[in-house]
Design a protein around this motif. Structure first.
Motif, PDB file in Angstrom:
ATOM      1  N   LEU A   1      11.374 -51.506 -41.667  1.00  0.00           N
ATOM      2  CA  LEU A   1      11.087 -52.576 -40.716  1.00  0.00           C
ATOM      3  C   LEU A   1      10.495 -52.012 -39.434  1.00  0.00           C
ATOM      4  CD1 LEU A   1      14.223 -54.922 -40.957  1.00  0.00           C
ATOM      5  CD2 LEU A   1      11.920 -55.409 -41.795  1.00  0.00           C
ATOM      6  N   ASN A   2      10.923 -50.810 -39.082  1.00  0.00           N
ATOM      7  CA  ASN A   2      10.479 -50.192 -37.845  1.00  0.00           C
ATOM      8  C   ASN A   2       9.084 -49.570 -37.937  1.00  0.00           C
ATOM      9  OD1 ASN A   2      10.578 -47.315 -36.144  1.00  0.00           O
ATOM     10  ND2 ASN A   2      11.302 -49.109 -35.017  1.00  0.00           N
ATOM     11  N   HIS A   3       8.780 -48.924 -39.052  1.00  0.00           N
ATOM     12  CA  HIS A   3       7.505 -48.196 -39.075  1.00  0.00           C
ATOM     13  C   HIS A   3       6.683 -48.430 -40.348  1.00  0.00           C
ATOM     14  CE1 HIS A   3      10.183 -45.142 -41.049  1.00  0.00           C
ATOM     15  NE2 HIS A   3       9.135 -44.992 -41.828  1.00  0.00           N
ATOM     16  N   LEU A   4       6.811 -49.633 -40.923  1.00  0.00           N
ATOM     17  CA  LEU A   4       5.976 -49.970 -42.076  1.00  0.00           C
ATOM     18  C   LEU A   4       4.506 -49.802 -41.726  1.00  0.00           C
ATOM     19  CD1 LEU A   4       5.538 -51.192 -44.914  1.00  0.00           C
ATOM     20  CD2 LEU A   4       5.653 -53.449 -43.856  1.00  0.00           C
ATOM     21  N   ASN A   5       3.799 -49.062 -42.543  1.00  0.00           N
ATOM     22  CA  ASN A   5       2.368 -48.837 -42.350  1.00  0.00           C
ATOM     23  C   ASN A   5       1.609 -50.150 -42.450  1.00  0.00           C
ATOM     24  OD1 ASN A   5      -0.436 -48.311 -43.707  1.00  0.00           O
ATOM     25  ND2 ASN A   5       0.114 -46.431 -42.624  1.00  0.00           N
ATOM     26  N   MET A   6       0.821 -50.462 -41.406  1.00  0.00           N
ATOM     27  CA  MET A   6       0.142 -51.749 -41.365  1.00  0.00           C
ATOM     28  C   MET A   6      -0.875 -51.907 -42.496  1.00  0.00           C
ATOM     29  SD  MET A   6       1.525 -53.452 -38.952  1.00  0.00           S
ATOM     30  CE  MET A   6       3.013 -52.665 -39.545  1.00  0.00           C
ATOM     31  N   GLU A   7      -1.529 -50.846 -42.866  1.00  0.00           N
ATOM     32  CA  GLU A   7      -2.482 -50.924 -43.974  1.00  0.00           C
ATOM     33  C   GLU A   7      -1.757 -51.244 -45.280  1.00  0.00           C
ATOM     34  OE1 GLU A   7      -4.825 -47.418 -44.188  1.00  0.00           O
ATOM     35  OE2 GLU A   7      -5.778 -47.734 -42.232  1.00  0.00           O
ATOM     36  N   ALA A   8      -0.584 -50.644 -45.452  1.00  0.00           N
ATOM     37  CA  ALA A   8       0.204 -50.920 -46.653  1.00  0.00           C
ATOM     38  C   ALA A   8       0.667 -52.374 -46.656  1.00  0.00           C
ATOM     39  CB  ALA A   8       1.408 -49.980 -46.718  1.00  0.00           C
ATOM     40  N   PHE A   9       1.043 -52.893 -45.499  1.00  0.00           N
ATOM     41  CA  PHE A   9       1.467 -54.289 -45.411  1.00  0.00           C
ATOM     42  C   PHE A   9       0.326 -55.223 -45.791  1.00  0.00           C
ATOM     43  CE2 PHE A   9       1.883 -58.037 -42.427  1.00  0.00           C
ATOM     44  CZ  PHE A   9       2.670 -58.763 -43.301  1.00  0.00           C
ATOM     45  N   GLU A  10      -0.837 -55.006 -45.221  1.00  0.00           N
ATOM     46  CA  GLU A  10      -1.982 -55.861 -45.538  1.00  0.00           C
ATOM     47  C   GLU A  10      -2.326 -55.797 -47.028  1.00  0.00           C
ATOM     48  OE1 GLU A  10      -3.633 -57.934 -43.776  1.00  0.00           O
ATOM     49  OE2 GLU A  10      -2.945 -57.528 -41.742  1.00  0.00           O
ATOM     50  N   ARG A  11      -2.214 -54.621 -47.597  1.00  0.00           N
ATOM     51  CA  ARG A  11      -2.577 -54.434 -48.998  1.00  0.00           C
ATOM     52  C   ARG A  11      -1.548 -55.054 -49.940  1.00  0.00           C
ATOM     53  NH1 ARG A  11      -2.655 -49.527 -48.657  1.00  0.00           N
ATOM     54  NH2 ARG A  11      -0.763 -48.859 -49.748  1.00  0.00           N
ATOM     55  N   LYS A  12      -0.273 -55.024 -49.561  1.00  0.00           N
ATOM     56  CA  LYS A  12       0.790 -55.455 -50.461  1.00  0.00           C
ATOM     57  C   LYS A  12       1.314 -56.864 -50.185  1.00  0.00           C
ATOM     58  CE  LYS A  12       2.289 -50.726 -51.397  1.00  0.00           C
ATOM     59  NZ  LYS A  12       3.422 -49.778 -51.451  1.00  0.00           N
ATOM     60  N   SER A  13       0.904 -57.457 -49.082  1.00  0.00           N
ATOM     61  CA  SER A  13       1.335 -58.816 -48.767  1.00  0.00           C
ATOM     62  C   SER A  13       0.824 -59.789 -49.819  1.00  0.00           C
ATOM     63  CB  SER A  13       0.812 -59.215 -47.383  1.00  0.00           C
ATOM     64  OG  SER A  13       1.149 -60.551 -47.093  1.00  0.00           O
ATOM     65  N   ARG A  14       1.713 -60.629 -50.348  1.00  0.00           N
ATOM     66  CA  ARG A  14       1.343 -61.586 -51.397  1.00  0.00           C
ATOM     67  C   ARG A  14       1.717 -62.997 -50.958  1.00  0.00           C
ATOM     68  NH1 ARG A  14       3.754 -57.364 -54.099  1.00  0.00           N
ATOM     69  NH2 ARG A  14       5.660 -58.554 -54.525  1.00  0.00           N
ATOM     70  N   ILE A  15       0.752 -63.694 -50.375  1.00  0.00           N
ATOM     71  CA  ILE A  15       0.942 -65.057 -49.887  1.00  0.00           C
ATOM     72  C   ILE A  15      -0.138 -65.942 -50.479  1.00  0.00           C
ATOM     73  CG2 ILE A  15       0.967 -66.570 -47.856  1.00  0.00           C
ATOM     74  CD1 ILE A  15       1.765 -64.127 -46.189  1.00  0.00           C
ATOM     75  N   SER A  16       0.245 -67.084 -51.023  1.00  0.00           N
ATOM     76  CA  SER A  16      -0.729 -68.074 -51.481  1.00  0.00           C
ATOM     77  C   SER A  16      -0.437 -69.386 -50.776  1.00  0.00           C
ATOM     78  CB  SER A  16      -0.675 -68.257 -53.003  1.00  0.00           C
ATOM     79  OG  SER A  16       0.616 -68.661 -53.413  1.00  0.00           O
ATOM     80  N   MET A  17      -1.473 -70.198 -50.613  1.00  0.00           N
ATOM     81  CA  MET A  17      -1.345 -71.425 -49.825  1.00  0.00           C
ATOM     82  C   MET A  17      -1.840 -72.614 -50.625  1.00  0.00           C
ATOM     83  SD  MET A  17      -3.176 -72.342 -46.197  1.00  0.00           S
ATOM     84  CE  MET A  17      -3.016 -73.981 -45.472  1.00  0.00           C
ATOM     85  N   GLY A  18      -1.255 -73.775 -50.358  1.00  0.00           N
ATOM     86  CA  GLY A  18      -1.719 -74.995 -50.996  1.00  0.00           C
ATOM     87  C   GLY A  18      -1.221 -76.210 -50.243  1.00  0.00           C
ATOM     88  N   THR A  19      -1.646 -77.377 -50.636  1.00  0.00           N
ATOM     89  CA  THR A  19      -1.165 -78.625 -50.060  1.00  0.00           C
ATOM     90  C   THR A  19      -0.534 -79.452 -51.166  1.00  0.00           C
ATOM     91  OG1 THR A  19      -3.335 -79.634 -50.396  1.00  0.00           O
ATOM     92  CG2 THR A  19      -2.894 -78.653 -48.246  1.00  0.00           C
ATOM     93  N   LEU A  20       0.113 -80.538 -50.796  1.00  0.00           N
ATOM     94  CA  LEU A  20       0.721 -81.387 -51.799  1.00  0.00           C
ATOM     95  C   LEU A  20      -0.337 -81.826 -52.810  1.00  0.00           C
ATOM     96  CD1 LEU A  20       3.120 -83.634 -49.720  1.00  0.00           C
ATOM     97  CD2 LEU A  20       3.611 -81.543 -50.968  1.00  0.00           C
ATOM     98  N   GLY A  21      -0.003 -81.632 -54.069  1.00  0.00           N
ATOM     99  CA  GLY A  21      -0.941 -81.996 -55.112  1.00  0.00           C
ATOM    100  C   GLY A  21      -1.915 -80.879 -55.473  1.00  0.00           C
ATOM    101  N   SER A  22      -1.843 -79.759 -54.760  1.00  0.00           N
ATOM    102  CA  SER A  22      -2.758 -78.648 -55.033  1.00  0.00           C
ATOM    103  C   SER A  22      -2.456 -78.023 -56.383  1.00  0.00           C
ATOM    104  CB  SER A  22      -2.637 -77.585 -53.954  1.00  0.00           C
ATOM    105  OG  SER A  22      -3.278 -76.391 -54.331  1.00  0.00           O
ATOM    106  N   GLU A  23      -3.493 -77.540 -57.032  1.00  0.00           N
ATOM    107  CA  GLU A  23      -3.296 -76.909 -58.339  1.00  0.00           C
ATOM    108  C   GLU A  23      -2.515 -75.600 -58.216  1.00  0.00           C
ATOM    109  OE1 GLU A  23      -7.156 -76.143 -59.835  1.00  0.00           O
ATOM    110  OE2 GLU A  23      -7.669 -74.654 -58.327  1.00  0.00           O
ATOM    111  N   HIS A  24      -2.444 -75.045 -57.003  1.00  0.00           N
ATOM    112  CA  HIS A  24      -1.681 -73.814 -56.805  1.00  0.00           C
ATOM    113  C   HIS A  24      -0.195 -74.040 -57.000  1.00  0.00           C
ATOM    114  CE1 HIS A  24      -5.155 -71.570 -55.513  1.00  0.00           C
ATOM    115  NE2 HIS A  24      -5.435 -72.491 -54.598  1.00  0.00           N
ATOM    116  N   PHE A  25       0.232 -75.282 -56.893  1.00  0.00           N
ATOM    117  CA  PHE A  25       1.650 -75.592 -56.999  1.00  0.00           C
ATOM    118  C   PHE A  25       1.910 -76.551 -58.136  1.00  0.00           C
ATOM    119  CE2 PHE A  25       0.732 -74.392 -52.644  1.00  0.00           C
ATOM    120  CZ  PHE A  25       1.626 -73.398 -52.461  1.00  0.00           C
TER     121      PHE A  25
END
Length: 271
Positions: free
Chosen positions: A247-271
């Motif tokens: 939590l203190n020194h997570l490499n920012m490049e590693a965070f950007e590379r490994k972050s897994r977030i997807s977005m959608g709205t109600l009724g979106s095919e993502h959900f």
């Protein structure tokens, strides 16, 4: 945006006022320090209103609940509302007892809560769905977290974060985010959910006004830190320490590379 939030967090070192449970105070404080925030644990009714006014965020956690603590939470929450300070509610163990559930609902009735963060069972019971809990905090059974989060967001007119499963969900009732970062070892260390509430609302909301962005970034960052820590330790004791280090020194490049977030709205095919 994720990188900017983390940089701002560490530069600002926001003051996070926690009214939390006795089991997790030390871990929560150390976790907030590790990520770059400044924690304060003030519970007395005589001072919580003043403390909430000078804080950058207020976190209310009902893990080891007493009537005095509920009263203090409401005083702090109302004071934070007046000062424009975000408020986070962690409804630990809601559904286990009548007192616990009624206390959480009273807080929601009297305080304008910015975001509720809990596991699926807690959020379901808070929203009026009867779900069995084990040990006061753990949900048994399989729930559709995305639909549940949306229902709760609309019922309480606030933002909801459901975490603790394979997929974490954040929603305001319209837009929904899914986060798939994390590691099972988080469930073997007490207080990791409580610390996550403080990190979501306390740390990230203190530097990011968009609640959904703040929450999803916090959950993903937290999950990547757990993944990185698990690569170095596969036992709960050493994992806990390594996780705080990440939590203190997570490499920012590693965070950007490994972050897994997807977005959608109600009724979106993502959900």
């Amino acid at each position: 945006m994720k990188l900017t939030q983390i940089q701002l967090l560490r530069e600002k070192q926001p003051l996070i006022h926690n009214i939390t449970n006795q089991v997790v105070m030390n871990f929560t404080a150390n976790g907030l320090y590790a990520i770059g925030a400044s924690p304060v644990m003030a519970h007395a009714k005589e001072e919580v209103e003043e403390m909430a006014q000078i804080a950058d965020a207020v976190v209310l956690n009902i893990g080891t609940l007493t009537q005095d603590q509920v009263d203090a939470m409401i005083l702090a929450g109302k004071s934070a509302n007046k000062a424009g300070v975000p408020v986070v509610l962690d409804p630990v163990g809601v559904g286990a007892t009548t007192f616990r559930t009624s206390s959480a609902l009273r807080i929601l009735d009297e305080v304008d809560v910015t975001i509720i963060r809990g596991n699926a069972g807690e959020v379901a019971n808070l929203a009026g769905m009867e779900v069995k809990v084990k040990g006061g905090v753990d949900v048994t059974g399989d729930l559709q977290n995305e639909n549940l989060a949306t229902l709760a967001a609309k019922k309480f007119n606030t933002n909801i974060a459901i975490t603790g499963g394979e997929v974490d969900v954040v929603t305001n009732g319209l837009s929904r985010y899914r986060i798939t970062n994390g590691h099972p070892l988080l469930t073997k260390v007490t207080g990791t959910g409580c610390l996550l509430s403080a990190v979501i609302g306390g740390a990230f909301l203190a530097v990011e006004k968009d609640v959904l962005t703040a929450a999803t970034t916090a959950i993903s960052y937290y999950g990547v830190a757990a993944e990185e820590a698990a690569q170095q330790s596969n036992l709960p004791g050493s994992f806990q320490i390594t996780f705080l280090d990440q939590l203190n020194h997570l490499n920012m490049e590693a965070f950007e590379r490994k972050s897994r977030i997807s977005m959608g709205t109600l009724g979106s095919e993502h959900f």
